[in-house]
Design a protein around this motif. Structure first.
Motif, PDB file in Angstrom:
ATOM      1  N   PRO A 498      44.329  32.423  46.788  1.00  0.00           N
ATOM      2  CA  PRO A 498      43.410  31.465  46.980  1.00  0.00           C
ATOM      3  C   PRO A 498      42.191  31.935  47.863  1.00  0.00           C
ATOM      4  O   PRO A 498      42.229  31.465  49.029  1.00  0.00           O
ATOM      5  N   GLU A 499      41.469  33.017  47.425  1.00  0.00           N
ATOM      6  CA  GLU A 499      40.460  33.542  48.307  1.00  0.00           C
ATOM      7  C   GLU A 499      39.001  33.139  47.716  1.00  0.00           C
ATOM      8  O   GLU A 499      38.894  33.526  46.653  1.00  0.00           O
ATOM      9  N   GLN A 500      38.157  32.812  48.359  1.00  0.00           N
ATOM     10  CA  GLN A 500      36.826  32.179  47.976  1.00  0.00           C
ATOM     11  C   GLN A 500      36.132  33.234  47.307  1.00  0.00           C
ATOM     12  O   GLN A 500      35.960  34.453  47.951  1.00  0.00           O
ATOM     13  N   GLY A 501      35.646  33.246  46.028  1.00  0.00           N
ATOM     14  CA  GLY A 501      34.828  34.539  45.545  1.00  0.00           C
ATOM     15  C   GLY A 501      35.723  35.494  45.040  1.00  0.00           C
ATOM     16  O   GLY A 501      35.026  36.375  44.648  1.00  0.00           O
ATOM     17  N   ARG A 502      37.031  35.358  45.006  1.00  0.00           N
ATOM     18  CA  ARG A 502      37.943  36.523  44.673  1.00  0.00           C
ATOM     19  C   ARG A 502      38.549  35.942  43.410  1.00  0.00           C
ATOM     20  O   ARG A 502      39.464  35.169  43.632  1.00  0.00           O
ATOM     21  N   LEU A 503      38.876  36.812  42.559  1.00  0.00           N
ATOM     22  CA  LEU A 503      40.076  36.670  41.420  1.00  0.00           C
ATOM     23  C   LEU A 503      41.127  37.761  41.676  1.00  0.00           C
ATOM     24  O   LEU A 503      40.787  39.153  41.003  1.00  0.00           O
ATOM     25  N   TYR A 504      42.111  37.488  42.212  1.00  0.00           N
ATOM     26  CA  TYR A 504      43.201  38.491  42.228  1.00  0.00           C
ATOM     27  C   TYR A 504      44.428  37.863  41.282  1.00  0.00           C
ATOM     28  O   TYR A 504      45.021  36.796  41.541  1.00  0.00           O
ATOM     29  N   LEU A 505      44.919  38.705  40.390  1.00  0.00           N
ATOM     30  CA  LEU A 505      46.041  38.468  39.462  1.00  0.00           C
ATOM     31  C   LEU A 505      47.280  39.634  39.714  1.00  0.00           C
ATOM     32  O   LEU A 505      46.783  40.702  39.855  1.00  0.00           O
ATOM     33  N   ALA A 506      48.241  38.856  40.526  1.00  0.00           N
ATOM     34  CA  ALA A 506      49.517  40.074  40.722  1.00  0.00           C
ATOM     35  C   ALA A 506      49.870  40.623  39.583  1.00  0.00           C
ATOM     36  O   ALA A 506      50.155  39.746  38.391  1.00  0.00           O
ATOM     37  N   GLY A 507      50.498  41.760  39.518  1.00  0.00           N
ATOM     38  CA  GLY A 507      50.815  42.547  38.501  1.00  0.00           C
ATOM     39  C   GLY A 507      52.445  42.993  38.756  1.00  0.00           C
ATOM     40  O   GLY A 507      53.034  42.506  39.774  1.00  0.00           O
ATOM     41  N   ALA A 508      52.695  44.101  38.183  1.00  0.00           N
ATOM     42  CA  ALA A 508      54.034  44.506  38.360  1.00  0.00           C
ATOM     43  C   ALA A 508      54.224  45.883  39.374  1.00  0.00           C
ATOM     44  O   ALA A 508      53.238  46.281  39.463  1.00  0.00           O
ATOM     45  N   ASN A 509      55.230  45.860  40.094  1.00  0.00           N
ATOM     46  CA  ASN A 509      55.411  46.873  40.879  1.00  0.00           C
ATOM     47  C   ASN A 509      54.212  46.988  41.943  1.00  0.00           C
ATOM     48  O   ASN A 509      54.046  48.020  42.420  1.00  0.00           O
ATOM     49  N   ASP A 510      54.129  45.735  42.506  1.00  0.00           N
ATOM     50  CA  ASP A 510      53.279  45.567  43.727  1.00  0.00           C
ATOM     51  C   ASP A 510      51.726  45.939  43.404  1.00  0.00           C
ATOM     52  O   ASP A 510      51.091  46.253  44.363  1.00  0.00           O
ATOM     53  N   ARG A 511      51.412  46.245  42.219  1.00  0.00           N
ATOM     54  CA  ARG A 511      50.133  46.560  41.714  1.00  0.00           C
ATOM     55  C   ARG A 511      49.272  45.546  41.094  1.00  0.00           C
ATOM     56  O   ARG A 511      49.999  44.771  40.269  1.00  0.00           O
ATOM     57  N   PRO A 512      48.051  45.086  41.577  1.00  0.00           N
ATOM     58  CA  PRO A 512      47.412  44.066  40.912  1.00  0.00           C
ATOM     59  C   PRO A 512      47.080  44.105  39.527  1.00  0.00           C
ATOM     60  O   PRO A 512      46.850  45.398  39.107  1.00  0.00           O
ATOM     61  N   LEU A 513      47.060  43.052  38.667  1.00  0.00           N
ATOM     62  CA  LEU A 513      46.522  43.166  37.197  1.00  0.00           C
ATOM     63  C   LEU A 513      45.123  43.126  37.298  1.00  0.00           C
ATOM     64  O   LEU A 513      44.580  43.740  36.571  1.00  0.00           O
ATOM     65  N   LEU A 514      44.525  42.425  38.268  1.00  0.00           N
ATOM     66  CA  LEU A 514      42.961  42.322  38.403  1.00  0.00           C
ATOM     67  C   LEU A 514      42.571  41.656  39.903  1.00  0.00           C
ATOM     68  O   LEU A 514      43.313  41.044  40.431  1.00  0.00           O
ATOM     69  N   ASP A 515      41.841  42.489  40.252  1.00  0.00           N
ATOM     70  CA  ASP A 515      41.086  42.139  41.674  1.00  0.00           C
ATOM     71  C   ASP A 515      39.643  42.212  41.589  1.00  0.00           C
ATOM     72  O   ASP A 515      38.876  43.299  41.531  1.00  0.00           O
ATOM     73  N   VAL A 516      38.902  41.176  41.735  1.00  0.00           N
ATOM     74  CA  VAL A 516      37.387  41.034  41.544  1.00  0.00           C
ATOM     75  C   VAL A 516      37.066  39.934  42.665  1.00  0.00           C
ATOM     76  O   VAL A 516      37.439  39.093  42.647  1.00  0.00           O
ATOM     77  N   ARG A 517      35.917  40.647  43.366  1.00  0.00           N
ATOM     78  CA  ARG A 517      34.987  39.619  44.476  1.00  0.00           C
ATOM     79  C   ARG A 517      33.961  39.450  43.908  1.00  0.00           C
ATOM     80  O   ARG A 517      33.339  40.079  43.194  1.00  0.00           O
ATOM     81  N   GLY A 518      33.265  38.304  44.731  1.00  0.00           N
ATOM     82  CA  GLY A 518      31.731  37.888  44.368  1.00  0.00           C
ATOM     83  C   GLY A 518      31.703  37.003  43.304  1.00  0.00           C
ATOM     84  O   GLY A 518      30.445  36.867  42.863  1.00  0.00           O
ATOM     85  N   LEU A 519      32.677  36.385  42.965  1.00  0.00           N
ATOM     86  CA  LEU A 519      32.446  35.433  41.753  1.00  0.00           C
ATOM     87  C   LEU A 519      31.939  33.969  42.549  1.00  0.00           C
ATOM     88  O   LEU A 519      32.212  33.568  43.481  1.00  0.00           O
ATOM     89  N   ASN A 520      31.436  33.219  41.476  1.00  0.00           N
ATOM     90  CA  ASN A 520      30.766  32.038  41.800  1.00  0.00           C
ATOM     91  C   ASN A 520      30.691  31.125  40.254  1.00  0.00           C
ATOM     92  O   ASN A 520      30.518  31.696  39.417  1.00  0.00           O
ATOM     93  N   ARG A 521      30.874  29.910  40.603  1.00  0.00           N
ATOM     94  CA  ARG A 521      31.057  28.817  39.383  1.00  0.00           C
ATOM     95  C   ARG A 521      32.053  29.538  38.462  1.00  0.00           C
ATOM     96  O   ARG A 521      31.701  29.320  37.199  1.00  0.00           O
ATOM     97  N   VAL A 522      33.126  29.815  38.830  1.00  0.00           N
ATOM     98  CA  VAL A 522      34.200  30.393  38.079  1.00  0.00           C
ATOM     99  C   VAL A 522      35.343  29.534  38.457  1.00  0.00           C
ATOM    100  O   VAL A 522      35.544  29.414  39.602  1.00  0.00           O
TER     101      VAL A 522
END
Length: 626
Positions: A498-522
């Protein structure tokens, strides 16, 4: 006398886009006829009704081209075109007589006749095309004083009805009623706008220009918490306009009363609803007629479709859901030697098809419904295709009748529990819980459109669900399936941070599936849990939430990303390779081409029986010798 008092006449404009024609209506060989149903308040006089059609045409094949407009079976206008291209815009008058069915039936007939040297010459004209734009509109006024009961008032609502609240800061009771009525409107294919009594409208939620500038109760279509008694739903006329009043404690009752099943029972102007629900059956079969689909007969020249929409909640119950679709059809014989073909679709997924015998009697198509084809709002489409035939050029091709019969039904199967949106929809048929933070109640206009769209998209029942405001910053425990909007439930193992403007999806082996910052109206919604504790958690990822202006259809994923224009993407992080879908569509033995094994198996069984019988005879013979 009615015209002398213009305050009693309510103006209404319906665009083709609001009727679902988001792309141009195109007519050309072989589909030269289109019938369109235009909604009007049933049984009420109209005034100044007309169709304002924005259209154009091209004629690459020449010939004598004509365009005929028919309203309710009576031709009203005809045009002839001779140029290679041009403007075909027209204003088609519609008489003001009441329509008990609630629809004006518009028939558009675009034809070209080509001079032929002999009867077998090719008369097809695929290059002659008529195009009608989605901006075309149906404009009329209806007699507001003729709306005398709640059933008529509900059907008279515009495509984007306005729900009026007393203020932007609501009690839990009033907020609860508002979201339930909003979901009921969404299920009726309408897009509600939320406003307060002083005219405050949430940015990005109104589809009507000037709605935000309007003021006073005269612009409201539904008022939550009006001057009505407890559990009461009433019809009142404000400056000649019919307005539906819903008591703050009657939201679930209103949603149930205005459902497809009970809507016509609202034959009064002031109703106190103590209970309303849909009947439950132990049967494994549900008639399509029960779902609101009307059996119909119509003529087919080359191609015609029959459509039947239904909500997943109307068939999913007790862990069961759509398993097999049984469609009964009939067709009259025609001059063609090629048999007509009927195809059955669900949400544009082909379920089954067959060549018809076309002997005028019932023919049945039995088609399994794959789970990945299911959505919150489903559309069954039965498509008929006939071969254009002229009996060796001795006849002009003519349309022949076909029917979708009332015995068509759906067989229910057990739905395997899974952590995706389809599994959640099946659980919500029993009820579920909607959880929102307490702060949402203090900003009803800003938050209700999002809550309504999410509840409708996930299949949450506006009649059976519970409502649970949660103190800000607190976690909540839901009993059974839930939808948590901007709330974190207790025990939620989050895969998105839950970070504002950030889309973070946890993946396997402590590696993120997706990590994007700067989002709005999403926004993001994720299915979590399993079994009866399954739920969906929604959170906005930017400083401003998305408006979600378009309907959102969720299916076999467990995570969806939403923007202003609806669904952006849907994925299944638990089954990224699609194993569940492939297993659902696993071919049987005969589909794999192993049909040739059947005779061998039968021969082996027969030989085995012979050997067994021979041994039994030998044993009896030996016993006799003794």
């Amino acid at each position: 006398a009615a015209e002398a008092n213009p305050g009693l006449w309510v103006p209404r404009t319906i665009t083709f886009a609001e009727l679902g024609f988001t792309e141009p209506v195109v007519l050309g060989y072989p589909d030269t006829i289109r019938e369109i149903y235009l909604p009007v308040p049933p049984g009420v006089n109209l005034s100044g009704a007309q169709l304002q059609l924005d259209a154009s045409y091209v004629r690459a094949d020449g010939g004598r081209t004509s365009l005929v407009y028919t309203v309710d079976g009576a031709p009203v206008q005809a045009f002839g075109y001779t140029e290679a291209r041009g403007d075909a815009s027209a204003t088609v008058p519609v008489d003001g007589k009441p329509r008990p069915t609630g629809f004006v039936r518009l028939n558009i007939d675009w034809r070209t006749a080509v001079a032929r040297e002999n009867t077998c010459a090719d008369a097809r004209t695929p290059g002659n095309i008529l195009r009608i734009e989605p901006t075309s509109k149906f404009v009329f006024r209806y007699d507001g004083s003729g709306v005398r009961d709640l059933a008529t008032a509900w059907t008279a609502l515009p495509a984007a009805p306005t729900i009026q609240l007393a203020s932007n800061n609501l009690s839990p009771e009033a907020y609860d009623a508002a979201w339930r009525v909003g979901v009921a409107l969404e299920r009726a294919d309408k897009r509600p706008t939320i406003r307060t009594a002083d005219g405050k409208v949430a940015a990005g939620t109104s589809t009507q220009p000037g709605a935000a500038a309007a003021n006073g109760p005269a612009e409201a279509d539904i008022i939550i918490g009006g001057q009505v008694a407890s559990k009461q739903i009433a019809l009142q006329h404000v400056d000649g306009r019919p307005v539906i009043m819903v008591a703050a404690d009657a939201g679930a009752q209103a949603a149930g009363l205005f459902s497809q099943m009970w809507q016509q029972a609202a034959a009064g102007s002031q109703l106190t609803v103590s209970a309303v629900d849909t009947p439950r059956s132990d049967s494994d079969a549900v008639s399509l007629q029960y779902l609101g689909a009307k059996p119909a007969s119509f003529d087919v020249l080359a191609h015609a479709d029959w459509n039947a929409p239904f909500d997943i909640g109307s068939v999913a119950a007790d862990g069961r859901g759509p398993g097999t679709l049984v469609t009964d059809v009939a067709a009259a014989p025609s001059a063609a030697r090629t048999p007509p073909v009927v195809s059955v679709f669900m949400n544009d997924v082909l379920l089954g098809a067959r060549e018809m015998e076309a002997h005028g009697k019932r023919e049945r198509i039995v088609a399994p419904v794959p789970r990945y084809a299911l959505q919150t709002r489903n559309v069954i489409r039965v498509s008929f295709v006939r071969q254009l035939a002229s009996d060796r050029c001795r006849e002009t091709p003519e349309p022949y009748p076909v029917s979708v019969l009332a015995s068509s039904h759906m067989l229910l199967d057990e739905i395997e529990p899974s952590g995706d949106f389809t599994g959640l929809m099946a659980k919500f048929a029993h009820g579920g819980t909607l959880m929102v933070p307490q702060s949402h109640l203090a900003d009803a206009v800003g938050t209700l459109p999002r809550v309504i769209r999410l509840a409708a998209s996930t299949g949450l029942s506006p009649v059976r669900a519970k409502f649970q405001p949660v103190a800000d910053g607190q976690q909540a425990k839901a009993d059974g399936p839930y939808l948590a909007v901007d709330v974190i439930p207790a025990g939620y193992a989050e895969s998105m941070k839950p970070e504002q403007g950030r889309l973070y999806l946890a993946g396997a082996n402590d590696r993120p599936l997706l990590d994007v910052r700067g989002l709005n109206r999403v926004g993001m919604i994720e299915v979590t849990g399993a079994g009866n504790d399954i739920g969906a958690v929604y959170r906005s990822l930017g400083a401003q939430p998305p408006a979600m202006e378009k309907p959102i259809q969720l299916s076999s994923g467990n995570l969806a990303i939403m923007g202003n224009n609806g669904l952006r993407t849907e994925v299944n992080t638990r089954d990224p390779s699609g194993q569940f879908v492939m297993r659902d569509a696993q071919p049987g033995m005969f589909e794999r081409g192993y049909w040739w094994l059947l005779p061998l198996v039968l021969v082996a069984l027969f030989v085995g029986l012979l050997v067994f019988a021979s041994r039994m005879r030998r044993r009896k013979a030996m016993a006799g010798d003794r």
